[in-house]
Design a protein around this motif. Sequence first.
Motif, PDB file in Angstrom:
ATOM      1  N   GLU A 122      91.482  38.280  81.589  1.00  0.00           N
ATOM      2  CA  GLU A 122      90.981  39.170  80.535  1.00  0.00           C
ATOM      3  C   GLU A 122      91.673  40.523  80.599  1.00  0.00           C
ATOM      4  O   GLU A 122      92.058  41.093  79.564  1.00  0.00           O
ATOM      5  N   GLY A 125      94.921  40.996  78.886  1.00  0.00           N
ATOM      6  CA  GLY A 125      94.876  41.090  77.437  1.00  0.00           C
ATOM      7  C   GLY A 125      94.387  42.423  76.925  1.00  0.00           C
ATOM      8  O   GLY A 125      94.147  42.567  75.726  1.00  0.00           O
ATOM      9  N   ILE A 302      90.266  35.779  74.602  1.00  0.00           N
ATOM     10  CA  ILE A 302      91.402  34.993  75.082  1.00  0.00           C
ATOM     11  C   ILE A 302      91.461  33.672  74.321  1.00  0.00           C
ATOM     12  O   ILE A 302      90.485  32.925  74.282  1.00  0.00           O
TER      13      ILE A 302
END
Length: 335
Positions: A122, A125, A302
């Motif tokens: 995570e 991103g 995601i």
Amino acid sequence: MQLPDTMTAVVLRGAGGPEVLVPEARPRPRPAPGQILIEVHAAGVNRPDVLQRMGAYPAPKGAPDWPGLEVAGRVAALGEGGSRFALGDRVMALLPGGGYADYAAVAEENALPVPEGLSLVEAAGVPETFFTVWHNVFQRGGLVAGERFLVHGGTSGIGTTAIQLARSFGAEVYVTVGSPEKCAASLKLGAHHAINYRDEDFVEAIKAATGGQGIDVTLDMVGGDYTARNLAVAAEDGRIVQIAFLRGQAVEIDLQPIMMKRLTLTGSTLRARSVAFKASIARALEEKVWPLLADGSIRPLIDTIYPLENAAEAHRHMDDDHIGKIILTTRYFAG
């Protein structure tokens, strides 16, 4: 811990399609003064990486010549003068390039701690999209609570980030997307209004939804014919911020709505900006947004995870329907 002298990096064998992305051995970077070395566990895949692959967005001077603008992992070494992080700390960072690799060196000012509860996938991103959205929507665009905000491409990495941040800071969020499934995903993330541009004219839809008042801040990645439509749908004193131009950079603009509605049309790129400039955004994010990541109020969405060596496949997926971020993981990623 003894670090290897070489690493795997996904480099470019020329310019072209995804097939030019090839893993090969490269020397491991050494952190310069003021830098940290990150053992990369995960790296984000972004549209600028595709442009670089195609030969349209070269790396800035001094940056590695392979793609990758954001990574997450652990601090593996400290350059001279490095003081904020300790070896082993979980960090994420915005890079000028070189993220598709086992290791990346970055100015420690452009790295941020990974909040508790956020995985390294995570975290990988976060930097590119959160830095971009914060600067363009809140700093350049000046979005404040109670205003109406429009983002095109609502299920892209930028779009999913913009929806969550704008909603969290009190804006009424409008998005354009290309399918009913993407409308549903945008609404689930927090958008108030999702418009399928394949079925209806977003200008007319927004005018109807706002009673003709229009949009205060628009974040646009499309350009081309969207430019005139963004002007048409803008509210008085509206701000339109351009960050890409998927439909073309050369446009014809009618100046009358800009003058009559006192509009601001601006834009920016982030990759080549200075370490100090990016550090200022990092400080603002850590103060205002990191608490929201820590308590789970917002989360990077995601879509798909690929091994680093399959970067070409990840790039092919960028052209498919996807919702959220595409991530690469290295051999150091432990799940």
